[in-house]
Design an enzyme around this catalytic site. Structure first.
Site, mmCIF file in Angstrom:
data_model
loop_
_atom_site.group_PDB
_atom_site.id
_atom_site.type_symbol
_atom_site.label_atom_id
_atom_site.label_comp_id
_atom_site.label_asym_id
_atom_site.label_seq_id
_atom_site.Cartn_x
_atom_site.Cartn_y
_atom_site.Cartn_z
ATOM 1 N N MET A 154 -6.227 1.090 -0.323
ATOM 2 C CA MET A 154 -6.197 0.377 -1.571
ATOM 3 C C MET A 154 -4.750 0.042 -1.910
ATOM 4 O O MET A 154 -4.055 0.832 -2.522
ATOM 5 C CB MET A 154 -6.826 1.211 -2.680
ATOM 6 N N PRO A 155 -4.249 -1.119 -1.508
ATOM 7 C CA PRO A 155 -2.880 -1.493 -1.857
ATOM 8 C C PRO A 155 -2.745 -1.724 -3.360
ATOM 9 O O PRO A 155 -3.643 -2.295 -3.995
ATOM 10 C CB PRO A 155 -2.661 -2.807 -1.110
ATOM 11 N N ILE A 156 -1.627 -1.263 -3.895
ATOM 12 C CA ILE A 156 -1.306 -1.501 -5.299
ATOM 13 C C ILE A 156 0.031 -2.223 -5.343
ATOM 14 O O ILE A 156 1.016 -1.746 -4.792
ATOM 15 C CB ILE A 156 -1.224 -0.193 -6.098
#
Length: 64
Positions: free
Chosen positions: A1-3
């Protein structure tokens, strides 16, 4: 989950923020191969009076 976290001066309209979120998401997907739905973009609006640049407040350097 890239932020992806973006901190910028306040004052941009929702349409500009939407375009930014879309562009950042598209590039994250292109570069990393992750799914679009997994990309999260968090925008933090900061008042110029709360941002220091080169020893001065941004509100002094960039008055409205």
């Amino acid at each position: 989950m890239p932020i992806i976290r973006v901190e910028m001066f306040e004052g941009r309209d929702p349409e500009t923020k939407q375009e930014l979120v879309k562009s950042l998401t598209t590039e994250m997907v292109r570069v990393t191969g992750c799914g679009e739905d997994s990309v999260n973009v968090i925008i933090t609006d900061v008042k110029k009076e709360n941002w220091g640049m080169g020893g001065d407040l941004a509100s002094q350097k960039f008055p409205d």
